[in-house]
Design a protein around this motif. Structure first.
Motif, PDB file in Angstrom:
ATOM      1  N   ALA A 108      41.743 -45.314  30.984  1.00 12.43           N
ATOM      2  CA  ALA A 108      41.072 -45.452  32.280  1.00 12.43           C
ATOM      3  C   ALA A 108      41.934 -44.945  33.426  1.00 12.43           C
ATOM      4  O   ALA A 108      41.424 -44.615  34.491  1.00 12.43           O
ATOM      5  CB  ALA A 108      40.713 -46.922  32.529  1.00 12.43           C
ATOM      6  N   SER A 132      35.217 -46.826  44.757  1.00 13.69           N
ATOM      7  CA  SER A 132      34.830 -47.301  43.430  1.00 13.69           C
ATOM      8  C   SER A 132      34.940 -46.219  42.369  1.00 13.69           C
ATOM      9  O   SER A 132      34.579 -46.436  41.214  1.00 13.69           O
ATOM     10  CB  SER A 132      33.384 -47.827  43.467  1.00 13.69           C
ATOM     11  OG  SER A 132      32.480 -46.764  43.700  1.00 13.69           O
ATOM     12  N   GLN A 135      36.665 -47.113  38.991  1.00  9.60           N
ATOM     13  CA  GLN A 135      35.904 -47.992  38.113  1.00  9.60           C
ATOM     14  C   GLN A 135      34.766 -47.247  37.435  1.00  9.60           C
ATOM     15  O   GLN A 135      34.512 -47.431  36.250  1.00  9.60           O
ATOM     16  CB  GLN A 135      35.352 -49.177  38.910  1.00  9.60           C
ATOM     17  CG  GLN A 135      36.431 -50.129  39.420  1.00  9.60           C
ATOM     18  CD  GLN A 135      35.831 -51.264  40.226  1.00  9.60           C
ATOM     19  OE1 GLN A 135      34.736 -51.154  40.750  1.00  9.60           O
ATOM     20  NE2 GLN A 135      36.565 -52.364  40.321  1.00  9.60           N
ATOM     21  N   ALA A 138      36.089 -44.896  34.787  1.00  7.59           N
ATOM     22  CA  ALA A 138      36.461 -45.626  33.584  1.00  7.59           C
ATOM     23  C   ALA A 138      35.226 -45.999  32.772  1.00  7.59           C
ATOM     24  O   ALA A 138      35.221 -45.913  31.542  1.00  7.59           O
ATOM     25  CB  ALA A 138      37.253 -46.877  33.951  1.00  7.59           C
ATOM     26  N   ARG A 139      34.157 -46.428  33.464  1.00 11.84           N
ATOM     27  CA  ARG A 139      32.920 -46.788  32.775  1.00 11.84           C
ATOM     28  C   ARG A 139      32.351 -45.600  32.008  1.00 11.84           C
ATOM     29  O   ARG A 139      31.921 -45.715  30.857  1.00 11.84           O
ATOM     30  CB  ARG A 139      31.886 -47.275  33.806  1.00 11.84           C
ATOM     31  CG  ARG A 139      32.037 -48.708  34.255  1.00 11.84           C
ATOM     32  CD  ARG A 139      31.451 -49.673  33.245  1.00 11.84           C
ATOM     33  NE  ARG A 139      30.088 -49.302  32.842  1.00 11.84           N
ATOM     34  CZ  ARG A 139      28.991 -49.528  33.560  1.00 11.84           C
ATOM     35  NH1 ARG A 139      29.083 -50.134  34.737  1.00 11.84           N
ATOM     36  NH2 ARG A 139      27.808 -49.152  33.116  1.00 11.84           N
TER      37      ARG A 139
END
Length: 213
Positions: A108, A132, A135, A138-139
């Motif tokens: 990530a 963001s 995040q 990484a998702r």
């Protein structure tokens, strides 16, 4: 020389022109690295495998028969077949030493290359959206890494390498309809995993769209 095809450059390299190899490397190293990184889930390992891929290309220069590449297939097909086989070899070795394999999530904290998020995200994000990014990145990376290996490699070859389905079929050694089916299942899984991110066009494109590319 920059306007020559990959196959012409490979022939020139075999005949002793080092500039030809430099051009091949410049054309393909980033995409091959992207494919390797998402396949093995580790940027450092991907760099090692990238060097091995092009080391094998270099070794063909001394082979009168050009090793596995004889100009009968596209250079990209040959190179990505080498990359794919190295990933498979790594995964097999990793199983025996209880290490991360092709099914491990992508790191990530690795933001060195374009991800699927980069391709589907909205270009007009505000400051909160930019905050963001990590995040979301990484998702997306985790969702791609969680795909079954046969679906993931087809997805990466199509989306990262932008390869036609016919060429992907040659790389993975499967019929083109099977490749398209794997792509379709991969897209369905990614839609389910990332539906809250409101993914854009790349995830909406069906495996049948532009299949003759």
């Amino acid at each position: 020389m920059s306007d020559q095809t990959d196959e012409q450059l490979m022939q020139a390299f075999r005949e002793g022109n080092p500039r030809a190899f430099e051009l091949l490397l410049a054309r393909h190293e980033r995409k091959v690295w992207n494919f390797l990184r998402r396949s093995v889930g580790d940027a450092t390992l991907a760099e090692d495998l990238l060097q091995e891929v092009f080391l094998r290309v270099i070794k063909t220069q001394a082979d009168a028969q050009m090793g596995d590449f004889r100009g009968e297939a596209k250079f990209t097909t040959w190179v990505y077949t080498i990359a794919r086989n190295l990933c498979i070899d790594h995964a097999r070795r990793a199983v025996h030493r209880d290490a991360r394999s092709l099914d491990a999530p992508t790191r990530a904290d690795d933001e060195a290359s374009e991800t699927l998020y980069d391709r589907v995200s909205d270009g007009g994000r505000d400051a909160e959206g930019l905050a963001s990014d990590g995040q979301v990145r990484a998702r997306v990376d985790e969702a791609v890494a969680a795909l079954p290996p046969d679906q993931r490699e087809v997805f990466l070859l199509r989306e990262v390498m932008d390869m036609p389905f016919a060429e992907i079929a040659s790389v993975v050694g499967a019929p083109e309809p099977t490749v398209k089916s794997r792509m379709r299942y991969a897209l369905e899984r990614l839609r389910e995993a990332l539906e809250d991110l409101h993914a854009g066009p790349p995830l909406r494109r069906s495996a049948g769209d532009g299949g003759a590319r």
